[in-house]
Design an enzyme around this catalytic site. Structure first.
Site, PDB file in Angstrom:
ATOM      1  N   LEU A   1      11.395   5.749  -6.386  1.00 28.22           N
ATOM      2  CA  LEU A   1      10.186   5.960  -5.591  1.00 28.22           C
ATOM      3  C   LEU A   1      10.070   4.846  -4.569  1.00 28.22           C
ATOM      4  O   LEU A   1      10.378   3.685  -4.849  1.00 28.22           O
ATOM      5  CB  LEU A   1       8.943   5.989  -6.478  1.00 28.22           C
ATOM      6  CG  LEU A   1       8.834   7.108  -7.505  1.00 28.22           C
ATOM      7  CD1 LEU A   1       7.385   7.243  -7.977  1.00 28.22           C
ATOM      8  CD2 LEU A   1       9.337   8.445  -6.984  1.00 28.22           C
TER       9      LEU A   1
ATOM     10  N   LYS B   1      13.293  -2.751  -7.903  1.00 27.48           N
ATOM     11  CA  LYS B   1      13.836  -1.939  -6.806  1.00 27.48           C
ATOM     12  C   LYS B   1      14.184  -2.837  -5.619  1.00 27.48           C
ATOM     13  O   LYS B   1      15.174  -2.622  -4.938  1.00 27.48           O
ATOM     14  CB  LYS B   1      12.841  -0.863  -6.374  1.00 27.48           C
ATOM     15  CG  LYS B   1      13.509   0.226  -5.545  1.00 27.48           C
ATOM     16  CD  LYS B   1      12.558   0.886  -4.606  1.00 27.48           C
ATOM     17  CE  LYS B   1      12.274   0.004  -3.438  1.00 27.48           C
ATOM     18  NZ  LYS B   1      11.389   0.583  -2.447  1.00 27.48           N
TER      19      LYS B   1
ATOM     20  N   HIS C   1       4.433   1.562  -8.119  1.00 31.01           N
ATOM     21  CA  HIS C   1       3.437   0.489  -7.997  1.00 31.01           C
ATOM     22  C   HIS C   1       2.485   0.509  -9.193  1.00 31.01           C
ATOM     23  O   HIS C   1       2.148  -0.549  -9.751  1.00 31.01           O
ATOM     24  CB  HIS C   1       2.572   0.683  -6.743  1.00 31.01           C
ATOM     25  CG  HIS C   1       3.310   0.619  -5.439  1.00 31.01           C
ATOM     26  ND1 HIS C   1       3.407   1.683  -4.586  1.00 31.01           N
ATOM     27  CD2 HIS C   1       3.967  -0.409  -4.838  1.00 31.01           C
ATOM     28  CE1 HIS C   1       4.082   1.330  -3.505  1.00 31.01           C
ATOM     29  NE2 HIS C   1       4.445   0.068  -3.640  1.00 31.01           N
TER      30      HIS C   1
ATOM     31  N   GLY D   1       0.811  -1.220   0.000  1.00 29.90           N
ATOM     32  CA  GLY D   1       0.000   0.000   0.000  1.00 29.90           C
ATOM     33  C   GLY D   1       0.837   1.260   0.000  1.00 29.90           C
ATOM     34  O   GLY D   1       2.036   1.227  -0.257  1.00 29.90           O
ATOM     35  N   ASN D   2       0.168   2.398   0.289  1.00 29.85           N
ATOM     36  CA  ASN D   2       0.772   3.730   0.154  1.00 29.85           C
ATOM     37  C   ASN D   2       1.343   3.863  -1.269  1.00 29.85           C
ATOM     38  O   ASN D   2       2.524   4.099  -1.481  1.00 29.85           O
ATOM     39  CB  ASN D   2       1.854   3.968   1.218  1.00 29.85           C
ATOM     40  CG  ASN D   2       2.319   5.415   1.222  1.00 29.85           C
ATOM     41  OD1 ASN D   2       3.506   5.702   1.158  1.00 29.85           O
ATOM     42  ND2 ASN D   2       1.388   6.342   1.263  1.00 29.85           N
ATOM     43  N   LEU D   3       0.450   3.687  -2.207  1.00 31.74           N
ATOM     44  CA  LEU D   3       0.863   3.465  -3.594  1.00 31.74           C
ATOM     45  C   LEU D   3       1.423   4.721  -4.254  1.00 31.74           C
ATOM     46  O   LEU D   3       0.941   5.832  -4.027  1.00 31.74           O
ATOM     47  CB  LEU D   3      -0.323   2.918  -4.387  1.00 31.74           C
ATOM     48  CG  LEU D   3      -0.907   1.619  -3.811  1.00 31.74           C
ATOM     49  CD1 LEU D   3      -2.078   1.136  -4.660  1.00 31.74           C
ATOM     50  CD2 LEU D   3       0.150   0.527  -3.703  1.00 31.74           C
TER      51      LEU D   3
ATOM     52  N   GLY E   1       8.786  -5.467  -8.412  1.00 31.69           N
ATOM     53  CA  GLY E   1       9.706  -4.409  -8.826  1.00 31.69           C
ATOM     54  C   GLY E   1      11.158  -4.812  -8.652  1.00 31.69           C
ATOM     55  O   GLY E   1      11.519  -5.490  -7.682  1.00 31.69           O
TER      56      GLY E   1
HETATM   57  N1  ATP Z   1      10.124   2.716  -7.518  1.00 36.36           N
HETATM   58  C1  ATP Z   1       9.620   1.528  -7.819  1.00 36.36           C
HETATM   59  N2  ATP Z   1       9.599   1.114  -9.107  1.00 36.36           N
HETATM   60  C2  ATP Z   1       9.093  -0.107  -9.428  1.00 36.36           C
HETATM   61  N3  ATP Z   1       8.591  -0.979  -8.526  1.00 36.36           N
HETATM   62  C3  ATP Z   1       8.606  -0.604  -7.237  1.00 36.36           C
HETATM   63  C4  ATP Z   1       9.109   0.658  -6.810  1.00 36.36           C
HETATM   64  N4  ATP Z   1       8.975   0.740  -5.473  1.00 36.36           N
HETATM   65  C5  ATP Z   1       8.415  -0.414  -5.067  1.00 36.36           C
HETATM   66  N5  ATP Z   1       8.190  -1.228  -6.122  1.00 36.36           N
HETATM   67  C6  ATP Z   1       7.645  -2.571  -6.082  1.00 36.36           C
HETATM   68  O1  ATP Z   1       6.319  -2.548  -5.617  1.00 36.36           O
HETATM   69  C7  ATP Z   1       6.037  -3.767  -4.942  1.00 36.36           C
HETATM   70  C8  ATP Z   1       5.461  -3.442  -3.606  1.00 36.36           C
HETATM   71  O2  ATP Z   1       6.455  -2.786  -2.852  1.00 36.36           O
HETATM   72  P1  ATP Z   1       6.186  -1.989  -1.514  1.00 36.36           P
HETATM   73  O3  ATP Z   1       4.716  -1.878  -1.304  1.00 36.36           O
HETATM   74  O4  ATP Z   1       7.049  -2.485  -0.440  1.00 36.36           O
HETATM   75  O5  ATP Z   1       6.626  -0.535  -1.943  1.00 36.36           O
HETATM   76  P2  ATP Z   1       7.887   0.299  -1.601  1.00 36.36           P
HETATM   77  O6  ATP Z   1       7.680   1.653  -2.140  1.00 36.36           O
HETATM   78  O7  ATP Z   1       9.093  -0.490  -2.021  1.00 36.36           O
HETATM   79  O8  ATP Z   1       7.813   0.396  -0.069  1.00 36.36           O
HETATM   80  P3  ATP Z   1       8.991   0.391   0.949  1.00 36.36           P
HETATM   81  O9  ATP Z   1       9.384   1.791   1.071  1.00 36.36           O
HETATM   82  O10 ATP Z   1       8.267  -0.185   2.102  1.00 36.36           O
HETATM   83  O11 ATP Z   1      10.070  -0.539   0.478  1.00 36.36           O
HETATM   84  C9  ATP Z   1       7.348  -4.542  -4.859  1.00 36.36           C
HETATM   85  O12 ATP Z   1       7.397  -5.494  -5.898  1.00 36.36           O
HETATM   86  C10 ATP Z   1       8.367  -3.450  -5.084  1.00 36.36           C
HETATM   87  O13 ATP Z   1       9.586  -3.928  -5.620  1.00 36.36           O
HETATM   88  N1  BAL Z   2       9.543  -3.335  -0.350  1.00 34.96           N
HETATM   89  C1  BAL Z   2      10.036  -4.278   0.630  1.00 34.96           C
HETATM   90  C2  BAL Z   2       9.138  -4.399   1.804  1.00 34.96           C
HETATM   91  C3  BAL Z   2       9.788  -4.046   3.089  1.00 34.96           C
HETATM   92  O1  BAL Z   2      10.732  -3.252   3.112  1.00 34.96           O
HETATM   93  O2  BAL Z   2       9.348  -4.546   4.125  1.00 34.96           O
END
Ligand code: ATP
Ligand code: BAL
Ligand code: PAF
Length: 279
Positions: A181, A146, A33, A27-29, A144
């Protein structure tokens, strides 16, 4: 967009011959995402996203309680991106009893890097992803790049358990200045946000050194750690690894640079695939 809050609701809605494309999230899209959702759309006959902040992958001192939960805007963004089904169970719905049966991924990969600094992290991730896969039964799932090691871990789990799911990697979506992001970027103050770009710059500098023919990996990593530390970061790791298994690279290996570092109280991760092999 249909919203399923329980496994039963999800299963009834997806009953029939649908083989969906799936994007799991916490979440917190953000636009990263949503790019994954758009990438998933043509890959299945329905697009399913999940929102679940998974307690199992957080250590006790980490940010489970404060992790941003932005339900209304997440739903709006998913609708606009063309998501068909949102699976958003609460903890009782996904873990009605303590989840004592867990997936223990291969420690050779799971105990490195993120797994070293967040012990048990990949047990939590693989367990929830396995469970989400059982609920959604996707044909394809998009993760992702990332979270590079996480993507590798999921591919390995799917291969080892012969799950009939294609795992697709989505490119890292970046802000104009190059910062990847991430939901956790929201924790940064304005000053920290301006500084945060230095993490991707450090990875770029490592890539440039490789392109210039640098062979001394330890020296290159030490320089990168030092330059971030001097700017006030607390780096966990800034390393050059071979892409195949994230082990130390040999000459000729395809490379990825990976980083995790804390800026103030915010821990950020990033990585960069390097096109030039190690000299
Ligand atoms: N900047 C990005 N570009 C592409 N995919 C992403 C990006 N950020 C996160 N994702 C992907 O989105 C999916 C969900 O990730 P998540 O909800 O943990 O988001 P996040 O932004 O990475 O959050 P966090 O800050 O908790 O790591 C995962 O597969 C993650 O790799
Ligand atoms: N995007 C990875 C989830 C975590 O940091 O817990
Ligand atoms: C894959 C995931 C949704 C499992 O909780 C999480 O680790 C994430 O958001 O990257």
């Amino acid at each position: 967009m249909y919203i399923a809050k329980t496994i039963d609701e999800l299963r009834s809605h997806l009953a029939g011959s649908q083989r969906p494309a799936f994007v799991p999230t916490m979440g917190n899209l953000h636009d990263g995402h949503l790019a994954l959702v758009r990438q998933a759309k043509p890959l299945g006959d329905a697009t399913v996203a999940s929102i679940f902040v998974n307690r199992l992958q957080f250590l006790p001192h980490e940010d489970f309680d404060t992790y941003p939960r932005t339900w209304e805007s997440d739903c709006e963004k998913l609708r606009a991106a063309g998501c068909d089904v949102l699976f958003a169970p609460d903890e009782k719905a996904l873990y009605p009893e303590p989840q004592t049966c867990k997936v223990h991924p291969d420690p050779v990969l799971a105990d490195l890097l993120e797994g070293h600094f967040r012990p048990g992290f990949f047990i939590g991730v693989c367990t929830v992803v396995m469970k989400l896969f059982q609920c959604v039964q996707p044909r394809v799932a998009v993760f992702g790049k990332k979270d590079y090691q996480q993507l590798m871990m999921i591919r390995h789990m799917v291969r080892q358990f012969a799950l009939p799911i294609e795992i697709v990697g989505g490119e890292t979506f970046r802000a104009d200045d190059g910062l990847a992001l991430s939901s956790r970027n929201g924790y940064l103050s304005a000053t920290e946000r301006a500084e945060a770009v230095q993490l991707s710059k450090a990875l770029q500098a490592m890539a440039e050194a490789v392109r210039a023919g640098e062979r001394d990996v330890a020296a290159l990593e030490a320089r990168a750690m030092q330059s971030l530390a001097q700017r006030g970061w607390q780096p966990d790791y800034l390393v050059l690894r071979r892409r195949a298994d994230l082990q130390a690279p040999q000459a000729g290996d395809a490379l990825v640079a990976l980083a995790a570092a804390r800026l103030g109280s915010t821990r950020l991760i990033d990585n960069l695939e390097i096109d030039t092999p190690l000299a």
